[in-house]
Motif scaffolding. Structure first.
Motif, PDB file in Angstrom:
ATOM      1  N   CYS A  89      -1.576   0.795  -5.905  1.00 46.94           N
ATOM      2  CA  CYS A  89      -1.157   0.013  -7.081  1.00 46.94           C
ATOM      3  C   CYS A  89       0.352   0.068  -7.272  1.00 46.94           C
ATOM      4  CB  CYS A  89      -1.878   0.513  -8.335  1.00 46.94           C
ATOM      5  SG  CYS A  89      -1.285   2.102  -8.960  1.00 46.94           S
ATOM      6  N   GLY A  90       0.987   1.127  -6.728  1.00 52.37           N
ATOM      7  CA  GLY A  90       2.441   1.251  -6.873  1.00 52.37           C
ATOM      8  C   GLY A  90       2.883   1.858  -8.198  1.00 52.37           C
ATOM      9  N   CYS A  92       0.680   4.317 -10.263  1.00 47.67           N
ATOM     10  CA  CYS A  92      -0.044   5.483 -10.802  1.00 47.67           C
ATOM     11  C   CYS A  92       0.675   6.803 -10.480  1.00 47.67           C
ATOM     12  CB  CYS A  92      -1.468   5.505 -10.242  1.00 47.67           C
ATOM     13  SG  CYS A  92      -1.546   5.990  -8.519  1.00 47.67           S
ATOM     14  N   CYS A  95       1.095   7.206  -6.601  1.00 46.58           N
ATOM     15  CA  CYS A  95       2.001   6.205  -6.037  1.00 46.58           C
ATOM     16  C   CYS A  95       3.446   6.548  -6.387  1.00 46.58           C
ATOM     17  CB  CYS A  95       1.663   4.810  -6.550  1.00 46.58           C
ATOM     18  SG  CYS A  95       0.230   4.095  -5.722  1.00 46.58           S
ATOM     19  N   CYS A 103      -3.784   6.886  -4.176  1.00 45.85           N
ATOM     20  CA  CYS A 103      -3.658   6.006  -5.356  1.00 45.85           C
ATOM     21  C   CYS A 103      -4.941   6.029  -6.188  1.00 45.85           C
ATOM     22  CB  CYS A 103      -3.342   4.582  -4.901  1.00 45.85           C
ATOM     23  SG  CYS A 103      -3.397   3.381  -6.243  1.00 45.85           S
TER      24      CYS A 103
HETATM   25 ZN   LIG Z   1      -1.464   3.951  -7.391  1.00 45.11          ZN
END
Ligand SMILES: [Zn+2]
Ligand SMILES: [Zn+2]
Length: 346
Positions: A89-90, A92, A95, A103
């Motif tokens: 997701c970039g 969390c 991430c 992730c």
């Molecule tokens: Zn994530």
């Protein structure tokens, strides 16, 4: 388009489906190659908690971009790409700390999204945004690019197992991933590789691809004794268990060196995930046990580079090439000892 739709457990149908059409932030590729992975076999027989049927599976995908949404700026029609299937997701906890494979909101192509066992595949917006779409280096074929995915998982595995220069490394299991792990361990400058495998057929297949210093067949010899002889009595520094076998995991714990690392790289079958070991071995040996699965997008990029630089041979792993309509046959072949990698060309 023609697609192989998994409608339920062991219920696979090749059928006509509407071609995917991209929204402004998505793209569509013409799938050129999709290799069959151990996970595809598992999903076929047992399903998966992240798969709602019907689903098109297949996650080792390479193809050519045929349609690009208006808002996608970084890619154009005609480019050849390999897709890293696990989409972080970039945002969390993991991430943000650079551990994208952990992730908390991970989505995957072939699981949450339709995969590559079809003529065309949609690339979702989050895959494009999070660096999952890699251009294929000019000197690589689509089939080599498909195999960047398992190599990426091996890279993640050896990073977490801290495989370093000078290590003695044992790989248990001479399947396609075992073969990739052996080559990767050599790239990392290890001093000795020990392959442990029961199937003579598999040993024979793999030795044609990569020379191996020591091969042990546990059905013929005592592996603890032989490993001691090969390692000056110390045990093996790093062990990758690249098969789904309880006994192999137990054996790994018997041959690891003090302060060594064992990686349970292959998961155990759902029904029997328990193993038995003497916990005092851990207490006195001070060794580590890790597990790894999957990879992050940057592992896929690195994998493509290593293949492109001819540091890892992957083409040689492909023992069978089949059209999409023979996917079921391909799955059965992939689970036999007769094959290494089975490639589907939709
Ligand atoms: Zn994530
Ligand atoms: Zn895979």
């Amino acid at each position: 388009m023609k697609a192989a739709v998994l409608k339920g457990i062991e219920d696979l149908e090749i059928k006509d489906m509407p071609n995917p059409s991209p929204s402004p932030n998505e793209m569509v590729i013409k799938v050129k190659t999709c290799t069959i992975c151990g996970t595809d076999i598992r999903v076929y027989h047992y399903g998966h908690k992240h798969i709602n049927f019907p689903r098109i599976t297949g996650h080792e995908v390479a193809g050519e971009i045929v349609e690009v949404g208006n808002e996608v700026k970084d890619y154009k029609k005609g480019e050849k790409v390999a897709v890293a299937p696990a989409i972080p997701c970039g945002k969390c906890f993991y991430c943000r700390r650079g551990m994208q494979s952990m992730c908390l909101n991970l989505k995957a192509i072939g699981y949450h999204y339709n995969g590559g066992f079809a003529e065309f595949m949609l690339i979702p917006e989050d895959a494009i945004q999070n660096g999952c779409v890699n251009r294929i280096p000019k000197n690589l074929s689509f089939e080599e690019a498909s195999l960047a995915e398992p190599l990426a998982c091996a890279i993640n595995g050896q990073e977490l197992s801290k495989v370093y220069l000078g290590d003695t490394v044992a790989i248990i299991g001479a399947g396609p991933l075992g073969c990739i792990h052996i080559q990767l361990a050599k790239v990392k400058g290890t001093s000795k590789i020990i392959l442990i495998e029961i199937s003579e057929k598999r040993i024979e297949l793999i030795q044609k691809i990569v020379p191996i210093e020591v091969v042990i067949n546990p059905s013929r010899e005592d592996i603890v004794k032989r490993v001691k002889e090969e390692t000056g009595g110390r045990g093996v520094d790093k062990i990758i268990v690249a098969c789904s076998n309880r006994k192999a995991q137990e054996q790994a714990l018997l041959i690891v060196s003090p302060r060594g690392i064992v990686n349970f790289f292959g998961g155990l079958p759902k029904g029997e995930p328990f193993i038995k070991f003497n916990s005092n071995l851990v207490h006195y040996g001070e060794f580590y046990v890790v597990g790894t699965h999957g990879s992050a997008p940057y592992h896929n990029e690195l994998a493509l580079n290593l293949i492109s630089q001819k540091r890892i041979k992957v083409k040689e792993l492909i023992t069978h090439r089949l059209p999409l309509k023979k996917l079921k046959e391909g799955i059965h072949l992939a689970e036999s000892q007769e094959s290494l990698k089975v490639l589907i060309e939709p």
